[in-house]
Design an enzyme around this catalytic site. Structure first.
Site, short mmCIF file in Angstrom:
data_model
loop_
_atom_site.label_atom_id
_atom_site.label_comp_id
_atom_site.label_asym_id
_atom_site.label_seq_id
_atom_site.Cartn_x
_atom_site.Cartn_y
_atom_site.Cartn_z
N ILE A 97 0.81 -1.22 0.00
CA ILE A 97 0.00 0.00 0.00
C ILE A 97 0.85 1.27 0.00
O ILE A 97 0.31 2.38 -0.07
CB ILE A 97 -0.99 0.03 1.19
CG1 ILE A 97 -0.26 -0.14 2.53
CG2 ILE A 97 -2.04 -1.05 1.02
CD1 ILE A 97 -1.18 -0.06 3.74
N GLY B 35 8.50 4.12 1.26
CA GLY B 35 9.21 5.35 1.61
C GLY B 35 10.70 5.09 1.60
O GLY B 35 11.18 4.06 1.11
N TYR C 213 12.52 4.35 4.08
CA TYR C 213 12.85 3.32 5.06
C TYR C 213 12.55 1.91 4.55
O TYR C 213 13.12 0.93 5.01
CB TYR C 213 12.04 3.54 6.34
CG TYR C 213 10.57 3.70 6.06
CD1 TYR C 213 9.76 2.60 5.85
CD2 TYR C 213 10.01 4.97 5.96
CE1 TYR C 213 8.43 2.74 5.54
CE2 TYR C 213 8.67 5.12 5.66
CZ TYR C 213 7.88 4.01 5.45
OH TYR C 213 6.55 4.15 5.15
N ASP D 89 8.18 16.13 12.57
CA ASP D 89 7.99 15.94 11.12
C ASP D 89 6.50 15.99 10.78
O ASP D 89 5.99 15.13 10.04
CB ASP D 89 8.61 14.62 10.67
CG ASP D 89 8.87 14.59 9.15
OD1 ASP D 89 8.86 15.67 8.53
OD2 ASP D 89 9.09 13.50 8.61
#
Length: 249
Positions: free
Chosen positions: A20, A23, A25, A143
């Site tokens: 889904i 990123g 990471y 963030d």
């Protein structure tokens, strides 16, 4: 430090259904619980050999503070060993099928429309409640942006991604490490990169949420037409200019 050998194998409990998102990471998958059929989202981190400081921080925050309705729920951390490719850490979280508010405003603008102010207000109110919970527990998110505010199908507003969040201890009630996403970063956070004697506190999240409000109204944060590095130089100057104009008035 958390020892990887102490973590359970995720495949004993969770089965991947589909990808889904992804990123820097790693990837995010929709998973199903083999025992009761419930669904969740799992953030699978790229190959790791140790649990580093950022992962430790995110785990600690999720474990202790995800009991709030505006913070994504946390179902546990697991480790899947792989002798060939290396091991992968799984962070299993609440599934937010509505996607991010950045995706929402992008889709609204594609239809040639603007997001309704009442909806913007609703999103910001939920995010503020989540931030209040973090700040009351001396956590700075660091963030805050549209991509880190998710929606559930029931209309829930959830703060996510605590990889760069910071704990404020009694001995250190301010931080002096520059982190975050450039366009949403507060001037005092940016200043820490340039001058070591600068510091900031939880109010930097309020600035970032204000930039998120502009993002929801316009579709993009201010200065998004610039290279991120150039934006980092512009943001503190804009704040200084605004202060001067305020004094003149």
């Amino acid at each position: 430090m958390i020892g990887l050998e102490t973590l359970e194998d995720p495949t004993d409990t969770w089965e991947i259904i589909e990808t889904i998102g992804k990123g820097t990471y790693g990837k995010v998958y929709k998973v199903s619980n083999k025992k009761d059929g419930s669904q969740a989202a799992v953030k699978v981190l790229d190959t790791i050999s140790v649990v580093d400081e950022e992962i430790e921080a995110e785990y600690s925050i999720l474990q202790s503070l995800s009991n709030h309705r505006n913070v994504v729920k946390f179902y546990g951390m697991f480790y899947k060993a792989d002798l060939k490719s290396g091991g992968h850490l799984w962070l299993v979280l609440e599934l937010c099928n509505g996607g991010s508010v950045t995706e929402l405003i992008t889709n609204v603008l594609k239809r040639g429309e603007c997001m309704d102010e009442a909806l913007i207000s609703y999103i910001l109110y939920g995010a503020l409640l989540g931030l209040q919970h973090l700040h009351n527990n001396r956590i700075i998110h660091r963030d805050v942006k549209g991509n880190n505010i998710l929606l559930t199908t029931e209309g829930g507003i959830k703060l996510v991604d605590f990889g760069v969040s910071a704990k404020l201890t009694n001995a250190r009630l301010r931080r002096n490490t520059s982190v975050g996403t450039p366009f949403w970063m507060a001037p005092e956070v940016i200043a820490c990169e340039q001058q070591l004697d600068y510091s900031y506190d939880s109010r930097c999240d309020v600035w970032s949420l204000g930039i998120t409000a502009i993002e929801l109204g316009d579709g993009e944060p201010p200065l998004s037409d610039l290279h991120p590095v150039k934006a980092l130089f512009k943001i503190p100057r804009r704040q200084g200019s605004a202060k001067q104009q305020s004094k003149r008035k």
